[in-house]
Design a protein around this motif. Structure first.
Motif, PDB file in Angstrom:
ATOM      1  N   HIS A  63      -4.797   8.510   9.172  1.00 11.42           N
ATOM      2  CA  HIS A  63      -5.439   7.361   8.508  1.00 11.42           C
ATOM      3  C   HIS A  63      -6.717   6.954   9.243  1.00 11.42           C
ATOM      4  O   HIS A  63      -7.759   6.758   8.625  1.00 11.42           O
ATOM      5  CB  HIS A  63      -4.446   6.193   8.443  1.00 11.42           C
ATOM      6  CG  HIS A  63      -5.050   4.901   7.995  1.00 11.42           C
ATOM      7  ND1 HIS A  63      -5.494   4.690   6.703  1.00 11.42           N
ATOM      8  CD2 HIS A  63      -5.327   3.745   8.673  1.00 11.42           C
ATOM      9  CE1 HIS A  63      -5.993   3.468   6.602  1.00 11.42           C
ATOM     10  NE2 HIS A  63      -5.913   2.868   7.787  1.00 11.42           N
ATOM     11  N   HIS A 100      -9.608  -0.240  14.393  1.00 11.94           N
ATOM     12  CA  HIS A 100      -9.293  -1.342  13.470  1.00 11.94           C
ATOM     13  C   HIS A 100      -7.793  -1.614  13.379  1.00 11.94           C
ATOM     14  O   HIS A 100      -7.374  -2.752  13.235  1.00 11.94           O
ATOM     15  CB  HIS A 100      -9.894  -1.085  12.070  1.00 11.94           C
ATOM     16  CG  HIS A 100      -9.112  -0.144  11.215  1.00 11.94           C
ATOM     17  ND1 HIS A 100      -9.151   1.224  11.380  1.00 11.94           N
ATOM     18  CD2 HIS A 100      -8.241  -0.366  10.182  1.00 11.94           C
ATOM     19  CE1 HIS A 100      -8.352   1.787  10.489  1.00 11.94           C
ATOM     20  NE2 HIS A 100      -7.788   0.847   9.755  1.00 11.94           N
ATOM     21  N   ASP A 101      -6.972  -0.562  13.474  1.00 13.98           N
ATOM     22  CA  ASP A 101      -5.513  -0.722  13.346  1.00 13.98           C
ATOM     23  C   ASP A 101      -4.791  -0.508  14.674  1.00 13.98           C
ATOM     24  O   ASP A 101      -3.575  -0.320  14.682  1.00 13.98           O
ATOM     25  CB  ASP A 101      -4.969   0.321  12.342  1.00 13.98           C
ATOM     26  CG  ASP A 101      -4.925  -0.212  10.912  1.00 13.98           C
ATOM     27  OD1 ASP A 101      -5.026  -1.435  10.729  1.00 13.98           O
ATOM     28  OD2 ASP A 101      -4.779   0.608   9.989  1.00 13.98           O
ATOM     29  N   ASP A 199     -11.516   1.123   5.018  1.00  7.85           N
ATOM     30  CA  ASP A 199     -10.060   1.021   5.155  1.00  7.85           C
ATOM     31  C   ASP A 199      -9.393   1.039   3.777  1.00  7.85           C
ATOM     32  O   ASP A 199      -8.398   1.716   3.547  1.00  7.85           O
ATOM     33  CB  ASP A 199      -9.726  -0.272   5.915  1.00  7.85           C
ATOM     34  CG  ASP A 199      -8.277  -0.325   6.358  1.00  7.85           C
ATOM     35  OD1 ASP A 199      -7.660   0.743   6.542  1.00  7.85           O
ATOM     36  OD2 ASP A 199      -7.757  -1.453   6.542  1.00  7.85           O
TER      37      ASP A 199
HETATM   38 FE   LIG Z   1      -6.163   0.712   8.206  1.00 12.70          FE
END
Ligand SMILES: [Fe+2]
Length: 261
Positions: A63, A100-101, A199
């Motif tokens: 991802h 970001h995650d 995203d």
């Molecule tokens: Fe994400």
């Protein structure tokens, strides 16, 4: 599901993004951080519920790589359409997408997502993972930023806002940044919007890849069983049974209703 080889390749690709886009002195600290947690990060799912995107081993890194790639392409598109992309750097773009995650990792000792222990939930709901209750609550962006500073990885103001707001208005906490009508309170760069779009795009593509074939397959199965049912209804035995049933009904209205079935 990803093979062990794909998981390994995805990991090398992620480290490659750091090598290519992040500058010293923080590059060394960032690579050290990623190497320290490599086993956990490499095998992490992107979510703990199977209905969410990439909820399988290796799903997280896959991802993140996709979000970085989408962000690089979207950056070009925003520039072509006239956005001022000089208000942030390409390093800030990649750093924000990369991390970001990151909060999904958990803390220094505990994974956020651990194997599901409830057999019923695993079998009936297909949940292979569950949230680790040993972890104190923090939002994903807060935990990610905490982890970076705890490992001496500095981030810029632009990166902090982009990571904080990457969920866009899906997270109510971002209203203060994204729903203000006061020009002076709006983000001074388009970076948060680009990261959010990247995203969103990655998660949507992951949904299409994983779920659309399953859903379409189900529709095909339903169509097949509907045709089989109809064939049964129109078979000689079925029409004989129907005629018998109609003969036993006295009301004309009910007869018409049954005949139309
Ligand atoms: Fe994400």
């Amino acid at each position: 599901m990803l093979s062990a080889e794909q998981i390994q390749q995805n990991w090398l690709r992620l480290i490659g993004f750091i090598e290519d886009h992040i500058s010293e002195p923080r590059k060394t600290n960032l690579i050290d951080f990623y190497e320290k947690y490599s086993e956990r990060l490499m095998l992490m799912p992107a979510a703990h519920k199977k209905e969410y995107h990439n909820a399988f081993p290796g799903g997280y890194v896959e991802h993140v790589n996709r979000v970085i790639t989408c962000a690089l392409h979207l950056n070009d598109l925003w520039a072509q359409m006239g956005a001022d992309t000089t208000t942030y750097t390409k390093e800030e773009l990649v750093f924000s997408a990369l991390n970001h995650d990151l909060g999904k990792l958990g803390d220094e000792e505990h994974d956020s997502y651990i194997p599901q222990t409830d057999k019923w939930r695993q079998e009936k709901l297909g949940e292979d993972y569950m949230f680790n209750n040993k972890l104190a609550f923090a939002s994903v962006p807060d935990r990610g930023l905490y982890l970076l500073q705890a490992h001496n990885v500095k981030y810029t103001f632009n990166e902090m806002i982009a990571i904080q707001t990457h969920d866009g208005l899906y997270d109510e906490a971002n209203k203060k940044y994204l729903m203000t009508y006061m020009p002076e309170q709006k983000p001074r760069t388009s970076l948060p919007y680009i990261i959010h779009q990247a995203d969103l795009m990655a998660a949507r593509i992951e949904f299409e890849r994983e779920w659309l074939p399953k859903l379409n397959n189900n529709v095909e199965k339903q169509k097949k069983s509907f045709t089989l049912e109809n064939n049964k209804k129109s078979s000689p035995t079925a029409s004989g049974n129907k005629a018998k049933a109609l003969n036993t009904v006295k009301s004309e209205g009910l007869k018409n209703l049954l005949d139309n079935l």
